[in-house]
Design a protein around this motif. Structure first.
Motif, short mmCIF file in Angstrom:
data_model
loop_
_atom_site.label_atom_id
_atom_site.label_comp_id
_atom_site.label_asym_id
_atom_site.label_seq_id
_atom_site.Cartn_x
_atom_site.Cartn_y
_atom_site.Cartn_z
N ALA A 1 38.47 -7.23 56.96
CA ALA A 1 37.56 -7.95 57.85
C ALA A 1 38.14 -9.30 58.25
O ALA A 1 38.06 -9.70 59.41
CB ALA A 1 36.20 -8.13 57.18
N LEU A 2 38.76 -9.99 57.30
CA LEU A 2 39.37 -11.29 57.60
C LEU A 2 40.52 -11.14 58.58
O LEU A 2 40.73 -12.00 59.45
CB LEU A 2 39.83 -11.96 56.31
CG LEU A 2 38.72 -12.47 55.38
CD1 LEU A 2 39.32 -12.98 54.07
CD2 LEU A 2 37.90 -13.57 56.05
N HIS A 3 41.30 -10.08 58.45
CA HIS A 3 42.38 -9.84 59.40
C HIS A 3 41.83 -9.73 60.83
O HIS A 3 42.41 -10.29 61.77
CB HIS A 3 43.11 -8.54 59.04
CG HIS A 3 43.99 -8.67 57.83
ND1 HIS A 3 44.60 -7.58 57.25
CD2 HIS A 3 44.34 -9.74 57.08
CE1 HIS A 3 45.30 -7.98 56.20
NE2 HIS A 3 45.15 -9.29 56.07
N LYS A 4 40.71 -9.04 60.99
CA LYS A 4 40.10 -8.90 62.31
C LYS A 4 39.56 -10.24 62.83
O LYS A 4 39.39 -10.41 64.04
CB LYS A 4 38.97 -7.88 62.26
CG LYS A 4 39.43 -6.46 61.94
CD LYS A 4 38.24 -5.52 61.82
CE LYS A 4 38.68 -4.11 61.44
NZ LYS A 4 37.51 -3.21 61.27
N MET A 5 39.31 -11.16 61.91
CA MET A 5 38.73 -12.45 62.28
C MET A 5 39.81 -13.53 62.42
O MET A 5 39.50 -14.71 62.53
CB MET A 5 37.68 -12.86 61.26
CG MET A 5 36.55 -11.84 61.15
SD MET A 5 35.41 -12.13 59.78
CE MET A 5 34.39 -13.42 60.48
N GLY A 6 41.06 -13.12 62.40
CA GLY A 6 42.16 -14.04 62.67
C GLY A 6 42.98 -14.45 61.48
O GLY A 6 44.05 -15.05 61.64
N VAL A 7 42.50 -14.16 60.27
CA VAL A 7 43.22 -14.57 59.06
C VAL A 7 44.25 -13.49 58.74
O VAL A 7 44.16 -12.79 57.73
CB VAL A 7 42.24 -14.82 57.89
CG1 VAL A 7 42.95 -15.56 56.75
CG2 VAL A 7 41.03 -15.61 58.34
N ALA A 8 45.24 -13.37 59.61
CA ALA A 8 46.16 -12.23 59.56
C ALA A 8 47.02 -12.20 58.29
O ALA A 8 47.41 -11.13 57.84
CB ALA A 8 47.07 -12.25 60.79
N LYS B 1 39.28 -21.87 57.25
CA LYS B 1 38.79 -22.24 58.58
C LYS B 1 39.92 -22.53 59.57
O LYS B 1 39.83 -22.13 60.74
CB LYS B 1 37.85 -23.45 58.48
CG LYS B 1 37.09 -23.75 59.75
CD LYS B 1 36.02 -24.80 59.53
CE LYS B 1 35.19 -25.01 60.80
NZ LYS B 1 34.09 -25.99 60.58
N PRO B 2 40.99 -23.21 59.16
CA PRO B 2 42.08 -23.45 60.12
C PRO B 2 42.79 -22.18 60.60
O PRO B 2 43.51 -22.21 61.60
CB PRO B 2 43.05 -24.34 59.34
CG PRO B 2 42.24 -24.93 58.23
CD PRO B 2 41.25 -23.89 57.88
N TYR B 3 42.58 -21.06 59.90
CA TYR B 3 43.31 -19.84 60.21
C TYR B 3 42.51 -18.85 61.05
O TYR B 3 43.08 -17.90 61.57
CB TYR B 3 43.74 -19.14 58.91
CG TYR B 3 44.70 -19.94 58.08
CD1 TYR B 3 46.08 -19.86 58.28
CD2 TYR B 3 44.24 -20.79 57.07
CE1 TYR B 3 46.97 -20.59 57.50
CE2 TYR B 3 45.13 -21.53 56.29
CZ TYR B 3 46.48 -21.43 56.51
OH TYR B 3 47.35 -22.16 55.73
N VAL B 4 41.20 -19.03 61.15
CA VAL B 4 40.38 -18.03 61.83
C VAL B 4 40.55 -18.13 63.34
O VAL B 4 41.02 -19.14 63.87
CB VAL B 4 38.89 -18.18 61.46
CG1 VAL B 4 38.69 -18.00 59.96
CG2 VAL B 4 38.34 -19.54 61.90
N SER B 5 40.17 -17.06 64.04
CA SER B 5 40.27 -17.03 65.50
C SER B 5 39.38 -18.12 66.12
O SER B 5 38.42 -18.59 65.49
CB SER B 5 39.84 -15.67 66.04
OG SER B 5 40.67 -14.65 65.51
N ALA B 6 39.68 -18.46 67.37
CA ALA B 6 39.00 -19.56 68.05
C ALA B 6 37.49 -19.40 68.06
O ALA B 6 36.74 -20.37 67.93
CB ALA B 6 39.53 -19.70 69.46
#
Length: 339
Positions: free
Chosen positions: A108-115, A186-191
């Motif tokens: 889920a985190l990968h989908k939210m930008g935390v690749a 927080k700095p890693y998530v999508s915009a």
């Protein structure tokens, strides 16, 4: 899988009691997902020595809760910028399999930008080599919980000031300090998630885990008044109790400890007339049994290699500690070191 709403309660004594209630009482035939956010608190592992894990003067000054959970592992700091996830289900033999339970969260985190989020080591989720989630497990009577934290927008300076990690733990990670090791995600998530509150991000993660687009589509178990009565009974008996969270401990004349790959093990004991008069076992290991059983077996034992070894040979040490032999435990207890 069902979701259980904790009604935005931020008291860690209640939230951990709720999780424990869901483990000890099977309410549905499917797994349960629980989220909670705690106000500033230190959550102590089941077998840890609280006094040696917390900076008491700092937590007294800041009014930080100290609560001992049911699971093993190490102490973690919680605040309103941090949330916990708990997967609660029947124990199918997957105890200590952290990969199985962290995968839905990582995906889920990968989908939210935390690749770059991944499980590393024993039980930590990292990104760019920094920890944003610690995980632990607890099992009882065929039920279990696998739970972890998510540092989203927490006060990382408070993490450093509130906790007193052992030197061995820091050195085993190859780092200089706790502060240099942890990070918010927080700095890693999508915009689209950058301006969210912790609660909003938690709710978005919930939808990703369930694979739905609306909160109304999340399958939920609604706690009854009777359920809440059971939760508060557990809170009063355990997590709201100073003896549970800190515990009275006699003065010990001998101590030894060692950091094994599976976790820290520490013995504190008194020996009189050549026998173990009293003993306490501390550590951040993940055990299935109650460590007081091991302590009880060792009390009164003649304090030499042969007799201590005989006791450990009668115990399923892997159940209580992890991947260790009775010979290694004997070596540590009797000689104070492991070769």
């Amino acid at each position: 899988m069902y979701f259980v709403d904790n009604k935005e309660i931020t008291d860690p004594r209640v939230n951990i009691a709720l999780e424990t209630y869901l483990v000890e009482n099977k309410l549905v035939d499917e797994p349960i997902l629980l989220f909670y956010i705690n106000e500033p608190s230190i959550i102590i592992g089941r077998n840890q020595n609280t006094a040696e894990e917390v900076n008491q003067s700092y937590i007294d000054e800041k009014g930080i809760h100290v609560v001992r959970r049911m699971s093993g592992g190490g102490a973690v700091y919680h605040d309103l910028g941090n949330f916990s996830f708990c997967f609660i289900k029947d124990d199918d033999g997957s105890f200590r399999d952290f990969g199985k339970f962290t995968k839905p969260v990582i995906d889920a985190l990968h989908k939210m930008g935390v690749a770059g989020a991944e499980l590393q080591g024993r039980n930590d989720l990292l990104i760019d080599g920094k920890k944003f989630s610690g995980n632990a497990m607890y099992a009882k009577n065929g039920r279990m919980t696998a739970h972890g934290t998510i540092l989203f927008d927490a006060d990382l300076d408070a993490v450093t000031k509130a906790l007193k990690p052992r030197k061995e733990k820091i050195e085993s990670k190859g780092i200089k300090s706790v502060r240099s090791r942890v990070t918010n995600i927080k700095p890693y998530v999508s915009a689209q998630y950058q301006n969210m509150t912790t609660q909003e991000f938690r709710d978005s993660l919930l939808l990703e885990i369930f694979g739905v687009s609306s909160r109304d589509d999340v399958k939920e178990y609604h706690l009854t008044d009777k359920d809440w009565e059971g939760v508060y009974k557990i809170r009063d008996e355990r997590f709201g109790n100073w003896d549970w969270n800190y515990g009275h401990s006699p003065q010990f004349s001998m101590a030894c400890h060692h950091k094994f790959p599976f976790g820290l093990v520490e013995f504190k004991l008194n020996v009189s007339n050549g026998h173990i008069d009293d003993i306490k076992i501390f550590g951040d290991f993940f055990g299935l049994g109650d460590i007081v059983d091991v302590e009880a077996a060792l009390r009164g034992t003649k304090f030499d290699k042969e007799h201590v070894q005989n006791v450990f040979d009668t115990i399923d040490v892997k159940k209580y500690f992890g991947n260790i032999s009775s010979e290694e435990l004997t070596q540590l207890l009797v000689f104070g070191t492991v070769e």
